[in-house]
Design a protein around this motif. Sequence first.
Motif, short mmCIF file in Angstrom:
data_model
loop_
_atom_site.label_atom_id
_atom_site.label_comp_id
_atom_site.label_asym_id
_atom_site.label_seq_id
_atom_site.Cartn_x
_atom_site.Cartn_y
_atom_site.Cartn_z
N THR A 187 42.68 34.73 32.72
CA THR A 187 42.06 35.82 33.48
C THR A 187 41.50 36.89 32.56
O THR A 187 40.59 37.61 32.95
N ARG A 242 41.27 40.72 42.70
CA ARG A 242 41.27 39.58 43.61
C ARG A 242 40.19 38.57 43.21
O ARG A 242 40.41 37.36 43.22
N THR A 243 39.00 39.08 42.87
CA THR A 243 37.91 38.20 42.46
C THR A 243 38.26 37.49 41.16
O THR A 243 37.99 36.29 40.99
N GLU A 270 41.20 36.67 40.00
CA GLU A 270 42.20 35.63 40.23
C GLU A 270 41.57 34.40 40.89
O GLU A 270 41.92 33.26 40.55
N ALA A 271 40.63 34.61 41.80
CA ALA A 271 39.96 33.48 42.44
C ALA A 271 39.10 32.72 41.43
O ALA A 271 39.11 31.48 41.40
N ALA A 294 41.11 30.62 38.79
CA ALA A 294 41.68 29.38 39.31
C ALA A 294 40.64 28.29 39.48
O ALA A 294 40.99 27.13 39.68
N ALA A 295 39.35 28.66 39.37
CA ALA A 295 38.30 27.70 39.65
C ALA A 295 37.43 27.34 38.45
O ALA A 295 36.97 26.21 38.33
N ILE A 329 34.07 28.76 46.26
CA ILE A 329 35.30 28.98 45.51
C ILE A 329 36.34 29.62 46.42
O ILE A 329 36.07 30.63 47.08
N LYS A 330 37.50 29.03 46.47
CA LYS A 330 38.55 29.49 47.36
C LYS A 330 38.95 30.92 47.04
O LYS A 330 39.24 31.27 45.91
N GLY A 331 38.96 31.76 48.07
CA GLY A 331 39.41 33.13 47.94
C GLY A 331 38.38 34.10 47.41
O GLY A 331 38.69 35.27 47.17
N ILE A 332 37.12 33.67 47.24
CA ILE A 332 36.13 34.54 46.63
C ILE A 332 35.69 35.65 47.59
O ILE A 332 35.57 36.80 47.20
N GLY A 353 33.74 39.53 46.67
CA GLY A 353 33.64 38.82 45.41
C GLY A 353 32.24 38.33 45.13
O GLY A 353 31.73 38.42 44.01
#
Length: 201
Positions: free
Chosen positions: A139, A150-151, A153-154, A157-158, A176-179, A183
């Motif tokens: 990160t 938050r962005t 971390e998303a 992970a990708a 991308i999951k959680g973007i 984000g």
Amino acid sequence: MSDRDDGSVDLIVSVRRHPQDWQTATYRLGDIQNLHWDVASGGVLRATSHPALFGYVWCNGALSGAVAHSCSHGLPPHRIKVCLPKVCNKDQWARIMTKAPSKRHTETDGPITSVGERARQQVIALALGSARGSQPLNTRRFDHRGFSRRTIEALAAAIDAPERLLFMEMTSISKIKGIGKVGLAEIEVYRRAYTPDAPTP
């Protein structure tokens, strides 16, 4: 006897981003910070075949040569992770070892049970977004790019580096999951800072 008294600070050593890279630069040993043993290189986290000695340098601090580093993800200088391969530093190795930490521990202070196990743990840490309960290993490269936590971390992970965002289609980024919408807006600002003609979704 201090480091300066024994000459180690001014010792000239060779570094690479990965032990097997062909690009090599020279630095003063005293300019290399946080010496540690690890099994993953800087940049793309390329695995090494055995624990190697790494440290951190400023990308513009080389005395000669150059290592693999694009310098494209923000204004330089950047603090980058480099390796001190024994094969490139045979004559200085004994003196380098007087400054190196115990080979039993990596940068995250975890015991190396085996190269394969350590690499596996790092991959898991990257995937789960945690490294021994602290900040994920990858990160940090997303910091200072205008992204919210938050962005970051998303993205961590990708993808392995923020530069990939400059070449990906926004439709792919949006998956991308959680973007989320926030984000995506942050990423658009980042992309336009480096690629003014970057398309929007």
